[in-house]
Design a protein around this motif. Structure first.
Motif: not given
Length: 439
Positions: A223-224, A376-377, A382-386, A396-400
């Motif tokens: 996203x960014x 990061x997506x 895709x996020x759920x599959x990863x 973590x998704x779109x953060x860390x």
């Protein structure tokens, strides 16, 4: 150590804490949390002098986290219920949860107060006695914590902190016939020795958090991308990379690889390395000379294997003394390279490009570790599959970084077993006892 274990056993057996009313245990642990907050600056500075964490991070991650952890388990301890089994008529099946007894805890030097509290708070809340062995190079904040626990009203013998070399005090704790459960955060090599000591002594249960080589996967549809680069830099370089969940492997989709590495390197270069007691410092000191030399050896080996330095790679000499290293970005790292397979535990980032989702998952899962990961997506599927396919205890998704005490932390594969944080941490510190009653 033998005297400390004996004191913990006496305290447990006579019930001064193990059979105390939950309301009393709650009051003491809340008081301890109050005292941690009141002494936060002293505790943070003691830790910084030991381990080199930058003070801005230490205040939040050490006393700040510790106070919150003790409050969480103080509130949770009287919400743990037993069970009534759905058995046949005329039978009453009860499942009691009882404290295990004496808990031995061995914690590392990177965040001693935070990680120590992850072990101590649930163990004490459950009614156990604890013997804590800090790292040789970072014991001051935990010794202070023991003083505060006594001031809070924790009975004598319930918490014991014993310093010393792992080969002496750590081994004595792990070999003790009177320790019922051993919890540990540290290296895989030491974890294996602790399992051996358990087998050679009383078969005490061992729960081990053994570090990681965490992949941070950046897709072109993040996203960014600029924010992803900034957060990813902090996710590996804060505390000089001395974080068990650090995103030390950066996997970048091929189409954005060069621009993303440039952006991350720019953010990393802007991070100030220096005196950890300076409030403007972003990256503090490496804990000890052996660790620094190991970090630099990883860089040398990576170059020999064909990687390139995009940023850093050297020691920084400071007039304050101590051990400092540049934030280091290595590009062209292949999944089989040494720096991609083994935990550095320092400010060294290994960058590898990937071509597809399947390629990213394969590279992410190509090490023996499975502690943490990042994705990061903008694509929800895709996020759920990863999250489902990456082998890690935390994704973590779109953060860390940053999960609080409400969620568990634990690893898979050779990153260990058992969980710290959340209600699931109690699982290590309770025994289940069945009562089967004919009515």
């Amino acid at each position: 150590m033998d005297r400390a274990v004996a004191a913990a056993r006496r305290a447990f057996d006579d019930g001064r804490w193990s059979r105390a009313a939950p309301a009393y245990r709650k009051k003491v642990l809340h008081k301890l949390a109050d005292l941690i907050e009141a002494n936060a600056l002293e505790l943070a500075v003691l830790g910084v002098r030991d381990n080199g964490t930058e003070i801005g991070m230490a205040l939040k991650a050490e006393p700040g986290s510790a106070a919150g952890t003790f409050r969480y388990y103080a509130e949770a301890l009287d919400k743990v219920y037993g069970e009534i089994a759905p058995t046949a008529p005329g039978i009453l099946g009860l499942v009691h949860k009882e404290p295990v007894g004496v808990v031995g805890a061995i914690v590392p030097w990177n965040f001693p107060l935070m990680i120590g509290s992850w072990k101590l708070a649930p163990a004490l809340a459950a009614g156990n006695s604890v013997v804590l062995k800090p790292a040789e190079t970072a014991s001051l904040s935990l010794l202070k914590l023991a003083e505060l626990a006594a001031e809070a009203g924790l009975p004598d013998g319930v918490l014991n902190v014993v310093t010393g070399a792992g080969s002496v005090t750590g081994e004595a704790l792990a070999m003790s016939m009177d320790v019922d459960v051993l919890v540990f955060t540290g290296s895989g090599g030491v974890g294996r020795r602790l399992l051996e000591y358990s087998a050679r002594s009383n078969l005490k249960r061992c729960y081990l958090e053994l570090g990681g080589k965490s992949p941070n996967v950046v897709f072109a549809d993040a996203p960014d991308l600029e924010q992803a680069a900034k957060v990813s830099a902090a996710g590996i370089f804060r505390n000089a990379g001395q974080v068990c969940v650090a995103g030390s492997r950066l996997l970048v989709e091929e189409s954005i690889h060069d621009e993303f590495v440039e952006a991350l390197s720019r953010h990393a270069a802007a991070m100030k390395v220096g005196n950890p007691l300076d409030l403007t410092t972003n990256i503090g000191a490496v804990n000890n000379l052996t660790q620094l030399e190991g970090n630099l050896n990883f860089v040398t080996k990576a170059i020999e294997e064909g990687a390139e330095i995009a940023l850093g790679g050297s020691r920084i000499m400071q007039d304050t003394g101590g051990y400092f290293m540049e934030p280091t970005v290595l590009k062209g790292v292949k999944p089989e390279h040494n720096v991609a397979q083994n935990e550095v535990f320092g400010p060294v980032l290994a960058v590898t490009p990937f071509a597809s989702d399947e390629d990213a998952v394969a590279i992410a899962n190509s090490t023996k570790f499975g502690l943490a990961a990042g994705v990061w997506t903008s694509n929800l599927s895709r996020a759920h599959n990863m999250v489902r396919n990456i082998q890690a205890g935390v994704v973590h998704v779109n953060t860390y970084g940053g999960p609080d005490g409400t969620v568990p932390l634990g690893g898979v594969k050779q990153s260990g077993n058992g969980h710290d944080k959340s209600m699931h941490a109690f699982d290590k510190y309770f025994d289940l006892k069945t009562a089967w009653m004919q009515l």
